[in-house]
Design a protein around this motif. Structure first.
Motif, PDB file in Angstrom:
ATOM      1  N   CYS A 123     -50.242  -8.427  21.606  1.00  0.00           N
ATOM      2  CA  CYS A 123     -49.077  -7.556  21.496  1.00  0.00           C
ATOM      3  C   CYS A 123     -49.537  -6.174  21.048  1.00  0.00           C
ATOM      4  O   CYS A 123     -50.190  -6.042  20.012  1.00  0.00           O
ATOM      5  CB  CYS A 123     -48.086  -8.120  20.482  1.00  0.00           C
ATOM      6  SG  CYS A 123     -47.582  -9.823  20.837  1.00  0.00           S
ATOM      7  N   THR A 172     -47.175  -6.867  26.158  1.00  0.00           N
ATOM      8  CA  THR A 172     -47.519  -8.260  25.837  1.00  0.00           C
ATOM      9  C   THR A 172     -48.303  -8.946  26.944  1.00  0.00           C
ATOM     10  O   THR A 172     -47.978  -8.817  28.117  1.00  0.00           O
ATOM     11  CB  THR A 172     -46.224  -9.066  25.568  1.00  0.00           C
ATOM     12  OG1 THR A 172     -45.460  -8.398  24.556  1.00  0.00           O
ATOM     13  CG2 THR A 172     -46.530 -10.480  25.142  1.00  0.00           C
ATOM     14  N   ALA A 192     -44.128 -13.364  21.379  1.00  0.00           N
ATOM     15  CA  ALA A 192     -44.382 -11.930  21.476  1.00  0.00           C
ATOM     16  C   ALA A 192     -43.684 -11.270  20.287  1.00  0.00           C
ATOM     17  O   ALA A 192     -42.963 -11.928  19.529  1.00  0.00           O
ATOM     18  CB  ALA A 192     -43.826 -11.397  22.792  1.00  0.00           C
TER      19      ALA A 192
END
Length: 181
Positions: free
Chosen positions: A74, A126, A119
């Motif tokens: 992320c 992501t 995420a």
């Protein structure tokens, strides 16, 4: 809402964000953990898109990765928010063994589509990854220039020098997207 992207077209965004820190999120037995990483690569191995992440054997994330073999990457996209900076900072300075870093940092988790680890809304760029290969990075074979990154640790069973080594996790990128509000 998630906007699907081609991971390789956004590789530069991930690589640009790495020096300031991005998150690797792992999960096992309903324990979610994220750690800040500053090393990683995006590329092609075996004809598939791969994100390679490096995790020290001493880290809680290593334990979770060994159990499930899945992770999300992320990263911020565009201008980094104060919230994202706070999350990256906390996940880089606290241990997940005794602290729910994501909750403490106020992160908003977003369910992944293929893998277990979620995420993070504040870091919307992501990658969902599944480990296809892992390799211990033996310090003995690393150039002397980089040995400064490996602290010596004591091994009560050996007189040899032992180091807190990294494991390189090659994660096949199964899904890539940007979380949009």
């Amino acid at each position: 809402m998630k906007r699907e992207i081609n991971a390789l077209e956004y590789a530069g965004e991930f690589l640009k964000a790495l020096p300031k820190g991005i998150l690797l999120t792992s999960e096992a037995e309903d324990c979610i953990n994220a750690m800040t990483i500053g090393w990683g690569t995006v590329g092609i191995e075996w004809g598939v898109p791969i994100f390679t992440a490096y995790v020290r054997e001493s880290r809680f994330t290593y334990e979770l990765m060994e159990r499930t073999g899945e992770f999300t990457i992320c990263a911020p996209y565009g201008e980094i928010s104060k919230e994202a900076t706070k999350i990256i900072g906390m996940c880089g300075s606290l241990s997940g063994r005794d602290t729910d870093k994501l909750a403490k940092a106020g992160a908003h988790l977003v369910e992944a589509e293929i893998v277990r680890p979620p995420a993070i809304k504040e870091l919307p760029l992501t990658l969902e990854c599944r480990v296809v290969f892992e390799q211990v990075q033996p310090v003995k074979k690393i150039s002397h220039r980089f040995k400064k990154f490996y602290p010596e640790i004591s091994d009560p069973y050996s007189d040899e020098k032992t180091y807190d080594q990294h494991v390189a996790y090659y994660g096949e990128i199964l899904k890539a997207y940007i979380i949009e509000s």
